[in-house]
Design a protein around this motif. Structure first.
Motif, PDB file in Angstrom:
ATOM      1  N   ILE A  66      39.882  28.667  26.163  1.00  0.00           N
ATOM      2  CA  ILE A  66      38.344  28.377  26.637  1.00  0.00           C
ATOM      3  C   ILE A  66      37.503  27.752  25.609  1.00  0.00           C
ATOM      4  O   ILE A  66      36.466  27.265  25.718  1.00  0.00           O
TER       5      ILE A  66
ATOM      6  N   THR B  21      43.759  24.189  34.149  1.00  0.00           N
ATOM      7  CA  THR B  21      43.959  25.580  33.987  1.00  0.00           C
ATOM      8  C   THR B  21      45.008  26.194  34.923  1.00  0.00           C
ATOM      9  O   THR B  21      46.032  26.807  34.359  1.00  0.00           O
TER      10      THR B  21
ATOM     11  N   GLY C  42      39.239  37.895  26.983  1.00  0.00           N
ATOM     12  CA  GLY C  42      40.608  38.199  28.018  1.00  0.00           C
ATOM     13  C   GLY C  42      41.628  38.661  27.338  1.00  0.00           C
ATOM     14  O   GLY C  42      42.458  39.526  27.692  1.00  0.00           O
TER      15      GLY C  42
ATOM     16  N   HIS D 248      42.977  33.881  28.062  1.00  0.00           N
ATOM     17  CA  HIS D 248      41.812  32.919  27.738  1.00  0.00           C
ATOM     18  C   HIS D 248      40.335  33.267  28.547  1.00  0.00           C
ATOM     19  O   HIS D 248      39.576  32.431  28.685  1.00  0.00           O
ATOM     20  N   THR D 249      40.354  34.159  29.429  1.00  0.00           N
ATOM     21  CA  THR D 249      39.462  34.468  30.328  1.00  0.00           C
ATOM     22  C   THR D 249      38.220  34.883  29.313  1.00  0.00           C
ATOM     23  O   THR D 249      38.397  35.623  28.166  1.00  0.00           O
ATOM     24  N   ARG D 250      37.083  35.192  30.102  1.00  0.00           N
ATOM     25  CA  ARG D 250      35.711  35.713  29.468  1.00  0.00           C
ATOM     26  C   ARG D 250      35.299  36.695  30.444  1.00  0.00           C
ATOM     27  O   ARG D 250      34.473  37.591  30.113  1.00  0.00           O
TER      28      ARG D 250
ATOM     29  N   GLY E 249      34.638  32.722  36.668  1.00  0.00           N
ATOM     30  CA  GLY E 249      35.048  33.957  37.037  1.00  0.00           C
ATOM     31  C   GLY E 249      35.917  34.282  38.117  1.00  0.00           C
ATOM     32  O   GLY E 249      36.186  35.492  38.332  1.00  0.00           O
TER      33      GLY E 249
ATOM     34  N   ASN F 198      47.374  32.847  31.530  1.00  0.00           N
ATOM     35  CA  ASN F 198      45.994  32.460  31.421  1.00  0.00           C
ATOM     36  C   ASN F 198      44.726  33.658  31.112  1.00  0.00           C
ATOM     37  O   ASN F 198      43.910  33.188  30.753  1.00  0.00           O
ATOM     38  N   SER F 199      45.233  34.870  31.600  1.00  0.00           N
ATOM     39  CA  SER F 199      44.271  35.903  31.472  1.00  0.00           C
ATOM     40  C   SER F 199      43.611  36.073  30.102  1.00  0.00           C
ATOM     41  O   SER F 199      42.513  36.320  29.608  1.00  0.00           O
TER      42      SER F 199
ATOM     43  N   MET G 221      39.738  35.675  38.082  1.00  0.00           N
ATOM     44  CA  MET G 221      39.844  37.079  37.834  1.00  0.00           C
ATOM     45  C   MET G 221      39.559  37.893  38.921  1.00  0.00           C
ATOM     46  O   MET G 221      40.128  38.886  39.028  1.00  0.00           O
TER      47      MET G 221
END
Length: 461
Positions: free
Chosen positions: A254, A396, A130, A47-49, A439, A44-45, A442
């Protein structure tokens, strides 16, 4: 049964990479076993921001300060107090030193995005998102001598009394067994196993969409729980947000999230409002909307906004439906037109003075005389064209996971497992009892990944 590796790390996302780099820097020989193909590495990292970070003054891209107490208060709001305070504060306090560490390991940051996110003070945004963070970490890990096997599906960890004796996995059509000195589990939750989700949630889960990777199926988690490794969290609790109903079943990421809720009314398939759309700023409240939509008939909701709100939020990857009248919009969305018109008219009549409207702050522009009230950003929906989105529950990651202590070590009821640690989403339920804070996943992965890597290397050495 012999292994050239000191440490096997199961998973290939942020937490796994932080553990791998930390352990390699401590002199350990590390192998990452990543279930996904190389193109989909990172869990899933990808898709992170951003990364939520405590700081006592300006730090990197972050402005002003964000204290431990304010950060913890924000967490308490969204979890309703369901958290392990010691572990939560450990993650918060350690986050400040993580940001420069991330930069040293290849991550680049950019100024925060504008609009409803408004996170310039609290969240550091990754340059390139990400995927860039994951790629940077893989490059750094390779330079540190970390080996990576892609499409390596771990099937079993053999727990022998108080230690993991071996790891079984499949790769290139063959079964393999290794016996590293230490193991770090960083393989996420079970959300991509819809049968498991359905057992936990019941039939509504069949209508859920999975925002993240299709490879997080909880195989290692289930294997360890069956052997008596201590668990934490509720299988029905998860990071679930309201996403565009047109998103794919898996891996939409995301870009399928909808940030328009604070400036809208949200109705169910009967064209009835069911919750306060203006309860709090979006980063603190967006993660409750997945569960709210899940509780509605057919697990679906519908957003209605007008022209004056269209540019106040980050758009979804899908354009909204557009109509000149509320009735036309209702037909396009499959809603009862007369009922939606009545709901909008009732809402409009309940709106008062809007002169204090402020899209990025709690502005107190509220309704009176309707239930549920809208407590901020309550402006009449009157200016055509009108726009609509469908909402579905987008999961998620799940919060049922491995219970850890402040050294990220796992245990059975008889005591610690000498050579097993966990990091990231697979242990996040230790801290996130419910709800979510933008956030923070993360943050948990970075802090506990580094701790797990440090402790595993110390044991192996």
């Amino acid at each position: 049964m012999t292994s050239p590796y000191d440490i096997a790390i199961i998973g290939g996302g942020n937490a796994a990479l932080c553990a791998a780099m930390t352990a390699a820097e401590a002199g350990a020989k590390v192998l990452i076993l990543e279930t996904a193909p190389k193109a989909y590495r990172g869990g899933n990292s990808r898709h992170t921001r951003n990364f939520r970070c405590m700081h006592s003054g300006p730090l990197g891209p972050l402005v002003e300060s964000y204290s431990e107490e304010e950060y913890f208060a924000d967490l308490m709001k969204v979890t309703a107090g369901k958290t392990d305070e010691h572990l939560a504060r450990l993650a918060i306090r350690t986050s400040e030193e993580c940001l420069p560490w991330m930069q040293e390991h290849g991550v680049r940051f950019q100024p925060s995005l504008s609009g409803t996110l408004s996170l310039a003070r609290t969240n550091a945004f990754f340059m390139g998102g990400g995927k860039s963070l994951v790629n940077a970490y893989y490059r750094t890990a390779e330079k540190l001598g970390v080996d990576v096997l892609y499409e390596a599906a771990v099937t079993h960890l053999q727990l022998d009394s108080d230690r993991i004796a071996w790891v079984d996995y499949t790769h290139a059509g063959q079964s393999h067994r290794i016996s590293p000195k230490a193991v770090v589990v960083a393989s996420g939750g079970f959300q991509a196993d819809t049968d498991w989700l359905t057992r936990a949630w019941g039939e509504p889960a069949k209508n859920f969409l999975i925002r993240g990777t299709p490879y997080n199926r909880g195989v290692v988690l289930a294997d360890l729980l069956e052997q008596g490794v201590q668990s934490v969290g509720d299988p029905t609790q998860c990071h679930a947000v309201a996403i565009d109903g047109r998103a794919p079943k898996y891996d939409g990421g995301i870009v399928t999230r909808l940030d328009c809720v604070p400036f809208s009314i949200v109705v169910n398939k009967n064209a009835e409002r069911f919750y306060d759309e203006g309860e709090d700023t979006w980063p603190k409240r967006y993660a409750i909307w997945g569960r709210l939509v899940a509780a509605q008939p057919d697990q679906v909701g519908y957003v209605v906004i007008d022209a004056k709100s269209l540019n106040l939020f980050m758009p979804s990857v899908f354009p909204p439906l557009k109509a000149d009248t509320i009735e036309e919009l209702a037909v396009m969305m499959g809603l009862p037109a007369d009922k939606l018109r009545a709901t909008v008219e009732d809402f409009n009549a309940a709106c008062g003075d809007t002169s204090n409207f402020h899209p990025t702050e709690l502005d107190g522009v509220t309704t009176t005389g309707i239930t549920p009230a809208k407590t901020n950003w309550a402006r009449p929906i009157t200016e055509p064209p009108f726009y609509g989105y469908s909402l579905r529950t987008g999961v998620t990651f799940t919060y049922l996971g491995l219970k850890v202590d402040d050294t990220a070590q796992c245990s059975t009821k008889d005591g610690p497992i000498k050579n097993l640690w966990a990091a990231g989403e697979t242990m996040a339920g230790s801290i996130l009892g419910q709800g979510y804070l933008a956030g923070y996943g993360m943050t948990i992965g970075t802090v506990f990944g580094r701790i797990a890597g440090r402790e595993a290397a110390a044991y192996a050495n």
